[in-house]
Design an enzyme around this catalytic site. Sequence first.
Site, PDB file in Angstrom:
ATOM      1  N   HIS A   1      -3.893  -5.582   1.089  1.00  0.00           N
ATOM      2  CA  HIS A   1      -3.662  -5.931   2.490  1.00  0.00           C
ATOM      3  C   HIS A   1      -4.217  -7.330   2.765  1.00  0.00           C
ATOM      4  O   HIS A   1      -5.150  -7.790   2.108  1.00  0.00           O
ATOM      5  CB  HIS A   1      -4.374  -4.947   3.421  1.00  0.00           C
ATOM      6  CG  HIS A   1      -3.789  -3.578   3.428  1.00  0.00           C
ATOM      7  ND1 HIS A   1      -2.533  -3.306   3.928  1.00  0.00           N
ATOM      8  CD2 HIS A   1      -4.307  -2.387   3.021  1.00  0.00           C
ATOM      9  CE1 HIS A   1      -2.304  -2.000   3.827  1.00  0.00           C
ATOM     10  NE2 HIS A   1      -3.357  -1.424   3.272  1.00  0.00           N
TER      11      HIS A   1
ATOM     12  N   CYS B   1       0.827  -1.201   0.000  1.00  0.00           N
ATOM     13  CA  CYS B   1       0.000   0.000   0.000  1.00  0.00           C
ATOM     14  C   CYS B   1       0.869   1.261   0.000  1.00  0.00           C
ATOM     15  O   CYS B   1       1.510   1.555  -0.991  1.00  0.00           O
ATOM     16  CB  CYS B   1      -0.971  -0.039   1.185  1.00  0.00           C
ATOM     17  SG  CYS B   1      -2.387   1.072   0.990  1.00  0.00           S
TER      18      CYS B   1
END
Length: 479
Positions: A426, A329
Amino acid sequence: MKRIMIQGAGSNVGKSMLVAGLCRLYTRQGLAVRPFKPQNMSNNAAVATGGEIGRAQALQARACGVAPHVDMNPVLLKPESETGAQVIVRGQRLTTVKARDYAALKPQLMAPVLESFRRLRAQADLVLVEGAGSPAEVNLRPGDIANMGFARAADVPVILTGDIDRGGVIAQLVGTQAVLDPEDAAMIRGFLINKFRGDPRLFDDGYRLIAARTGWPGLGVVPWFPHAHRLPAEDAADLGGTRGTGEFLIAVPHLNRIANFDDLDPLAQEPGVTLKIVKPGQPLPVEADLIILPGSKATIADLAHFRAQGWDIDLAAALRRGARVLGLCGGYQMLGREIADPEGIEGKPGSVPGLGLLDLTTTMTPDKRVTETEALHPASGTRVRGYEIHLGATSGPDRALPMFTVAGQPEGAIRADGRVMGSYLHGMFTEDAFRRAFLGGLGARPGAESYDRTVEETLDALADHLAEHVDSRRLLALA
């Protein structure tokens, strides 16, 4: 419908863990249980029905055997700087405010908080509510929606918890009563002692003293739960040190605004892995086999922090010695050539150079992507269920070799030599087959552990622990 609120005499007294364990305990007794936290402050978020909530409430929902929902945490504050935070209301970004301005916003948030609570009440036999910080912070009482302000508005009785591991637990509890408004103090129906090390009977005199001074009944002395590290942590303050003793070394820089750091938990449980969290002021170990740049709530600021530690130099040295690098991310965004923020989403409008390890450019935009994602890892053929929570869009030549594909489209990127990788996904390492394939492909020796089974067994062990040490029947009667 029964309801009760676990508040703490201080921060980090173990409220989230207690609520998770009680959720599992009462669910096993056949009750329909729901967790609720009016206001949470954490950068460790989870995707839920309707948007995002704190990771702790997602774990508590799991303990209840239900899907997480935004009503379980209607207000989530995600710190972006020392003085400001993003405000998430019912799963969606409302605004970003400075801490000094949040007090003016709080009164507007009580209505959605109470509405979410009413919806949960309609579904449940018991709602277990978690406070935030401490009601002893009476300077924050005006407009409060997190502790006594909510308890009184929703008529929810309170159990006050003290952390004996820190010392001074008698003063924590007695002192809290002393500083509270009498009508607030009247909401407290009992107290708990948490995190006791050793023989709990040694605290009998202190336990009786608290009861005598406050007039509250004691509901138990809970010994230290040794397996807490197997469950996702809510607070980055709990993240640190070295976990594991395996030969394969994974190093992770502790960014100022590190986010979604529970991505690391499944790796820390692998017997062949040593996971080292590198604190500011310490060098990244150049002998690391894998360096993970984790998620960040403030990518540009954390990139500057990364460089200020000299970690960019350490990272280059580790790559020369044969390490692999994975960006997740915000860490993925840092690996590119440039991060552009033309609208000033994270600060002043402009752009900054990235680490230049992937041929990519990221442009920050106000639209936030919050979604559960199912992806395919082409290199191993394994499927992954994860989630995305991020601002910004990333493009560039290195996406031609993606780390994953989602519905046939590329996701993430891999450098041509295979040594640098990045992804917005994630939760990838919770998938056992992918985790084993990924680690095995890097030369590690993955074990046979199931991460999901470990979490479930730990929740059951926590419920057993509380059943032994908490007067759960009396607690339910007080609800």
